[in-house]
Design an enzyme around this catalytic site. Structure first.
Site, short mmCIF file in Angstrom:
data_model
loop_
_atom_site.label_atom_id
_atom_site.label_comp_id
_atom_site.label_asym_id
_atom_site.label_seq_id
_atom_site.Cartn_x
_atom_site.Cartn_y
_atom_site.Cartn_z
N ASP A 32 0.84 -1.19 0.00
CA ASP A 32 0.00 0.00 0.00
C ASP A 32 0.89 1.26 0.00
OD1 ASP A 32 -3.20 0.50 1.12
OD2 ASP A 32 -1.82 2.18 1.10
N GLN A 95 -14.62 2.34 1.62
CA GLN A 95 -13.94 1.92 0.39
C GLN A 95 -13.67 3.14 -0.48
OE1 GLN A 95 -16.08 -0.91 -2.09
NE2 GLN A 95 -14.24 -1.44 -3.24
N HIS A 101 -10.43 -5.41 -2.96
CA HIS A 101 -9.08 -5.63 -2.43
C HIS A 101 -9.16 -5.98 -0.96
CE1 HIS A 101 -10.00 -1.34 -2.18
NE2 HIS A 101 -9.31 -1.32 -1.05
N HIS A 103 -7.00 -5.82 2.50
CA HIS A 103 -5.83 -5.26 3.19
C HIS A 103 -5.25 -6.30 4.14
CE1 HIS A 103 -6.68 -0.85 2.46
NE2 HIS A 103 -7.91 -1.32 2.27
P1 AMP Z 1 -9.85 1.31 0.61
O1 AMP Z 1 -10.05 2.53 1.45
O2 AMP Z 1 -10.17 0.04 1.34
O3 AMP Z 1 -10.54 1.41 -0.72
O4 AMP Z 1 -8.29 1.24 0.37
C1 AMP Z 1 -7.63 1.77 -0.72
C2 AMP Z 1 -6.16 1.67 -0.41
O5 AMP Z 1 -5.44 1.75 -1.60
C3 AMP Z 1 -5.64 2.77 0.51
O6 AMP Z 1 -5.01 2.19 1.65
C4 AMP Z 1 -4.61 3.50 -0.37
O7 AMP Z 1 -3.49 3.93 0.36
C5 AMP Z 1 -4.26 2.44 -1.38
N1 AMP Z 1 -3.83 2.94 -2.68
C6 AMP Z 1 -4.48 3.82 -3.48
N2 AMP Z 1 -3.81 3.98 -4.65
C7 AMP Z 1 -2.73 3.17 -4.58
C8 AMP Z 1 -1.64 2.89 -5.46
N3 AMP Z 1 -1.54 3.49 -6.65
N4 AMP Z 1 -0.71 2.00 -5.06
C9 AMP Z 1 -0.79 1.40 -3.85
N5 AMP Z 1 -1.79 1.62 -2.98
C10 AMP Z 1 -2.73 2.50 -3.32
#
Ligand code: AMP
Ligand code: ZN
Length: 136
Positions: A32, A95, A101, A103
């Protein structure tokens, strides 16, 4: 199934570089960009599904199987003391990227993270009512 405008589709298919720690035919696992702790990783299916409501059962099973494998790797290589699995569905639930995805958040003694919820309270009657709504 790919969506051109979906950042996680593009990352999962390797069109955008990422810190990939695992890859197979169905999944890519990346670190992440805004990690909650050291080693915070995201399991991404290569096919696009918005969230848990939509994914096939075998994708759900595959993601959990991978989580189990990675849990051991994080513990053994980063010496984490515990682990949270977090999986948000819908903006109400936090989300922010609409591509399913999972975590994987390794935890360390004294890491200062707060992952969880504010506990509420419920009477036995309320629990019974909800139980009926879910099972009758
Ligand atoms: P969510 O809030 O469950 O949708 O989590 C989205 C996650 O994606 C967050 O923890 C972000 O930090 C992560 N994220 C967003 N864009 C990227 C990226 N380009 N590469 C890696 N992680 C990302
Ligand atoms: Zn996608």
């Amino acid at each position: 199934m790919t969506k051109n405008d979906c950042i996680f589709c593009r990352i999962a298919k390797g069109e955008i570089p990422s810190a990939t720690i695992y890859e197979d035919e169905k999944f890519r696992v990346i670190l992440d960009l805004n990690p909650a702790t050291k080693g915070h990783a995201l399991i991404l299916p290569k096919d696009h599904w918005d969230c848990l409501y939509d994914i096939p059962e075998e994708t759900a099973a595959g993601a959990m199987k991978l989580a189990k494998k990675l849990a051991a790797t994080l513990r053994d290589r980063l010496h984490s003391d515990g682990l949270n699995l977090v999986q948000n569905n819908g903006s109400t639930a936090g989300q922010t990227v609409s591509h399913f995805h999972l975590h994987i958040i390794p935890r360390y003694e004294g890491d200062g993270q707060k992952i969880g919820w504010v506990p509420g309270s419920s009477s036995p009657q309320e629990l019974d009512e909800i139980k009926k709504m879910l099972t009758d």
